[in-house]
Write an enzyme that holds these catalytic residues in place. Structure first.
Site, mmCIF file in Angstrom:
data_model
loop_
_atom_site.group_PDB
_atom_site.id
_atom_site.type_symbol
_atom_site.label_atom_id
_atom_site.label_comp_id
_atom_site.label_asym_id
_atom_site.label_seq_id
_atom_site.Cartn_x
_atom_site.Cartn_y
_atom_site.Cartn_z
ATOM 1 N N ASP A 134 0.880 -1.166 0.000
ATOM 2 C CA ASP A 134 0.000 0.000 0.000
ATOM 3 C C ASP A 134 0.925 1.225 0.000
ATOM 4 O OD1 ASP A 134 -2.089 1.764 0.047
ATOM 5 O OD2 ASP A 134 -3.091 0.874 1.790
HETATM 6 C C1 BGC Z 1 -4.898 3.478 0.075
HETATM 7 C C2 BGC Z 1 -5.014 2.457 -1.027
HETATM 8 C C3 BGC Z 1 -4.884 3.148 -2.365
HETATM 9 C C4 BGC Z 1 -3.562 3.894 -2.407
HETATM 10 C C5 BGC Z 1 -3.315 4.590 -3.724
HETATM 11 C C6 BGC Z 1 -3.680 4.357 -0.069
HETATM 12 O O1 BGC Z 1 -3.762 5.438 0.795
HETATM 13 O O2 BGC Z 1 -4.870 2.820 1.312
HETATM 14 O O3 BGC Z 1 -6.221 1.762 -0.944
HETATM 15 O O4 BGC Z 1 -4.977 2.208 -3.397
HETATM 16 O O5 BGC Z 1 -3.565 4.865 -1.372
HETATM 17 O O6 BGC Z 1 -4.131 5.698 -3.869
#
Ligand code: BGC
Length: 803
Positions: free
Chosen positions: A297
């Site tokens: 993530d």
């Molecule tokens: C989130 C993810 C997301 C990623 C990219 C993160 O803050 O937890 O779910 O895909 O950002 O935007």
């Protein structure tokens, strides 16, 4: 000078191409050769994304690395807090890109959110074109359809937008368990039940990937709260992990082999998910046979070397410090380059399938009109009719003039905030939806609300960041004379109550969030009293992404429609149900508890902080702070209905509940055998016994015999939705029960064990409303699967047990 210039030309024409021709090329040469041709710098760059623009600071301070490998200045340190990905490289507003190595024929892949539709920038600098995407219904709604085919068709439409806007991998679906109603991201997820979650997620993945693009099932794993999400240590038993928190992912992997998995921010039993070989290698790859790549993530994890070793192949969005750390680790012998090669091979294998590698010429013009029709129809299929006294709905033909109350009626919420948000071109309001379906909406009350909302919004400070949930606007207190005047002019009332939430912050159990405010309750009460006084009806519409309290007010209105956050066609989809154009067929994928304190995780959610937040951690952005914290899952496997049914706690609306404008008879339960022999089929006839065409969701629960392990009162092991049945029409539904469905996970042998004895098959219209039961026998205990010993908690977790 002329000669030097001439030789240079000669070099460029003859030697340089020869060099690049000699370099192995992705797609033409074996991967091992391509990898062997990479320099260490290239290898390390390839497992680290190219960075991103941070939301917040001005763009001038946010240069990102170009994807061709020349490093730009580092992005601001962002190890903590909400980091919703945005990049301007290749596809503006996507969440990130991988590193390109043109000399080896390796392009950059683009990845973008998210679960309810593609999230990219709708407009671009110096470009008059628009790049809007379709906002589809949120996860909670899609799961409430219990319809694999429908979710698959939504997936196809999303996948088509991913493809046509030049993106390679969609960062979704989100599929964490809705363990507690207050998790800020529940709207992105599907259910409290892993069987439903896994099946719906697999349908979504198969739909999206049928378009030739990838998905990233997320967030792996046990990421069930947002508070301190980057530092929360989730302490959970192996059994609860396997049966509840991993099971949905296991099902999705086995039914859909997604291209990618996104590891989560949190720690599990002391180890960060993205640094856990137990999770990413032993469980995901060895036990389940996952073949794709794992990405972190955004800025997740702390130690890139541990991440590489664990099998977290790609660090997203990537920053130069991670590269430096990895290069030094290889040079110092702390990281075997073979591990990098292994991870690179995983990424390249996926890349070979990607549209960008295949040179797909994307149009930037997906068929948004066709997709709007998909979202309108799918949204109405997942709305849940919670109450319908005296057949209030669908509105009788005599109902022509409708008064619409409540702020949210004039400002529908199509989806949640954060990375789960979508930049759609429009959201159909309730007023527009009702008008489209032929109703006259009362202008007096409409203009009162629109003026009030305009005024309040104008006086509101500007949003600090796009992923902050907009503050709720207090409900107007309407005097009873005014209401009575409106009653005279109209035939029925709709009162909409709304809630919004998003990543980085959990919801509150207080008024204005889980609880309705006093003003909201007063509005429901007074409007209903006014309409009842004249023999007219009042209907409440809930425009929410997750659960709210209902017991204290649900007796007041005549009908309650849980419309969820239904995407950009929300107003039309709601009107389709209210008018009866569509017969509601959604059922709850999550329990609505009577009171918050009944939720088995209520006492400890969202965990306890182990340190006081420093100023910097709090940083004025309470929603993003992360201090060391931990949470113990003492509810064990008793999550959602598994708890309420086993411990006899009465919910307000149970798991699997939902009404229709029709009624259905269940009959003729048949088991293919009274003895279980590796497989068994169960059939049941469903008849539409009402007078309106409709669909029924049928659920199969199993109750396992007593054994060494305690067992929930029942567990969902099958579900199906009928086709649209005409009055009197019958459909036979068939379910298959496999050995795994009988088994519980016994950590003492790290295996799934099905105890010998009688298994009760319960066919229900909900988890409580069991219509038919049968029994089969398993003569001898079965070991259904042996798993790795992995993610063992440091100490025994004290879990609740039924008496
Ligand atoms: C989130 C993810 C997301 C990623 C990219 C993160 O803050 O937890 O779910 O895909 O950002 O935007």
């Amino acid at each position: 000078m002329k000669r030097i210039f001439g030789s240079l030309i000669l070099f460029i024409l003859l030697i340089a191409p020869a060099i690049s021709q000699n370099a192995p090329q992705l797609g033409k040469d074996p991967l091992s050769k391509v990898i062997a041709a990479m320099t260490l710098e290239e290898k390390v760059s390839f497992v680290v994304g190219t960075g991103m623009r941070m939301p917040g600071p001005p763009p001038s301070t946010q240069k990102q690395n170009p994807p061709d490998g020349q490093q730009g200045p580092p992005p601001p340190a962002a190890q903590q807090g909400p980091v919703v990905g945005t990049t301007e490289v290749l596809v503006d507003g996507a969440a990130g890109t991988t590193f390109a190595i043109p000399r080896l024929g390796i392009p950059a892949m683009v990845v973008a959110d998210g679960p309810a539709g593609l999230r990219i920038s709708p407009t671009r600098k110096n470009d008059n074109a628009t790049y809007y995407c379709t906002a589809f219904p949120v996860g909670s709604l899609l799961a409430s359809t219990w319809d694999r085919d429908l979710v698959n068709s939504v997936g196809k439409a999303i996948g088509n937008e991913v493809l046509e806007y030049g993106v390679d991998v969609l960062l979704g679906p989100g599929m964490n368990i809705q363990r507690n109603p207050l998790c800020g991201r529940n709207f992105e997820y599907y259910s409290e039940d892993p069987f439903l979650t896994g099946n719906i997620a697999a349908s979504m993945v198969n739909g999206v990937e049928s378009q030739g693009v990838g998905t990233s099932i997320k967030h792996f794993a046990a990421n069930n709260a947002e508070t301190n999400r980057n530092s929360l240590n989730t302490i959970v038993s192996e059994r609860a992990l396997r049966e509840i928190y991993l099971e949905g992912f296991r099902i999705a992997v086995s039914q859909s082999q997604p291209w990618t998995v996104m590891s989560s921010y949190n720690l599990i039993n002391g180890t960060m998910a993205s640094e856990s070989p137990d999770l990413l290698t032993m469980i995901l790859r060895n036990d389940w046979g996952f073949k794709g790549l794992v990405m972190s993530d955004w800025f997740g994890g702390r130690n890139p070397v541990a991440q590489m070793t664990a099998g977290n192949d790609l660090l997203m969005p990537g920053n130069p410090d991670q590269k430096k750390t990895l290069i030094n680790a290889v040079k110092e012998g702390k990281l075997d380059v073979k591990l990098l090669d292994r991870n690179i091979e995983k990424i390249l294998t996926i890349m070979l399938q990607s549209p960008r590698f295949k040179g797909y010429k994307y149009s930037n013009k997906p068929d948004l009109k066709a997709h709007a029709a998909v979202t309108r129809q799918s949204a109405s299929e997942g709305m849940v009719l919670l109450k319908n006294a005296d057949n209030t709905l669908p509105f009788a033909p005599a109902v022509k003039n409708i008064a619409v109350f409540g702020n949210i009626s004039y400002d529908l919420i199509s989806g949640g905030t954060g990375s789960g948000d979508v930049n759609e071109a429009y959201t159909v309001s309730l007023v527009e939806g009702l008008t489209n379906d032929g109703y006259k909406v009362n202008e007096d009350i409409k203009s009162l609300y629109t003026h009030y909302l305009d005024l309040t919004k104008a006086g509101r400070p500007k949003q600090r960041s796009f992923f902050m949930t907009p503050p709720q606007i207090a409900e107007l207190i309407l005097n009873q004379d005014l209401i009575n005047g409106i009653v005279e002019q109209t035939d029925a009332a709709i009162i909409t109550i709304g809630r919004n939430a998003g990543e980085g912050r959990d919801r509150s159990k207080e008024e204005g969030d889980f609880q309705l405010t006093e003003q909201e309750k007063q509005l429901i009460r007074e409007v209903t009293i006014g309409y009842h006084a004249k023999g007219k009806k009042a209907v409440v519409v809930l425009n929410v992404g997750g659960v709210v309290e209902t017991v204290s007010w649900k007796d007041i209105p005549d009908a309650i429609l849980l419309a969820w956050q239904a995407g950009q066609e929300a107003g039309n989809s709601i009107a389709d149900i209210l008018s009866g154009k569509v017969n509601p067929s959604g059922k709850l994928a999550i329990t609505f508890p009577a009171v918050y304190d009944n939720v088995p995780s209520s006492a400890t959610f969202p965990g306890k902080e182990l340190e006081k937040p420093t100023n910097q951690q709090a940083g004025g952005m309470v929603f993003g702070r992360s201090v060391p914290a931990e949470i113990t899952y003492e509810d064990g496997i008793y999550v959602g209905y598994r708890y309420y049914e086993t411990f006899n706690v009465k919910p307000s609306y149970e798991f699997g509940y939902g009404l229709s404008y029709s009624t259905f008879d269940y009959s003729n339960l048949r088991l293919s055998s009274a003895k279980f022999n590796g497989k068994l089929t169960v059939s049941v006839d469903i008849k539409n016994s009402g007078n309106k065409a409709g669909k029924e969701i049928v659920q199969l629960y199993l109750t396992a015999p007593k054994g060494k392990l305690d067992k929930p009162a029942e567990e969902l092991k099958g579900f199906a939705k009928t086709k649209l049945l005409q009055p009197g029409e019958v459909q036979t539904l068939t379910f298959t029960i496999e050995s795994h469905n009988l088994a519980s996970f016994d950590p003492s042998v790290s295996s799934w064990i099905a105890d010998a004895g009688n298994y009760d098959v319960k066919i229900g219209a909900s988890s409580k409303n069991i219509k038919l039961t049968g029994t089969f026998n398993l003569a001898k205990a079965l070991t259904v699967g042996k798993e790795s010993v992995a993610l063992v908690p440091k100490e025994k977790v004290n879990e609740i047990k039924p008496k």
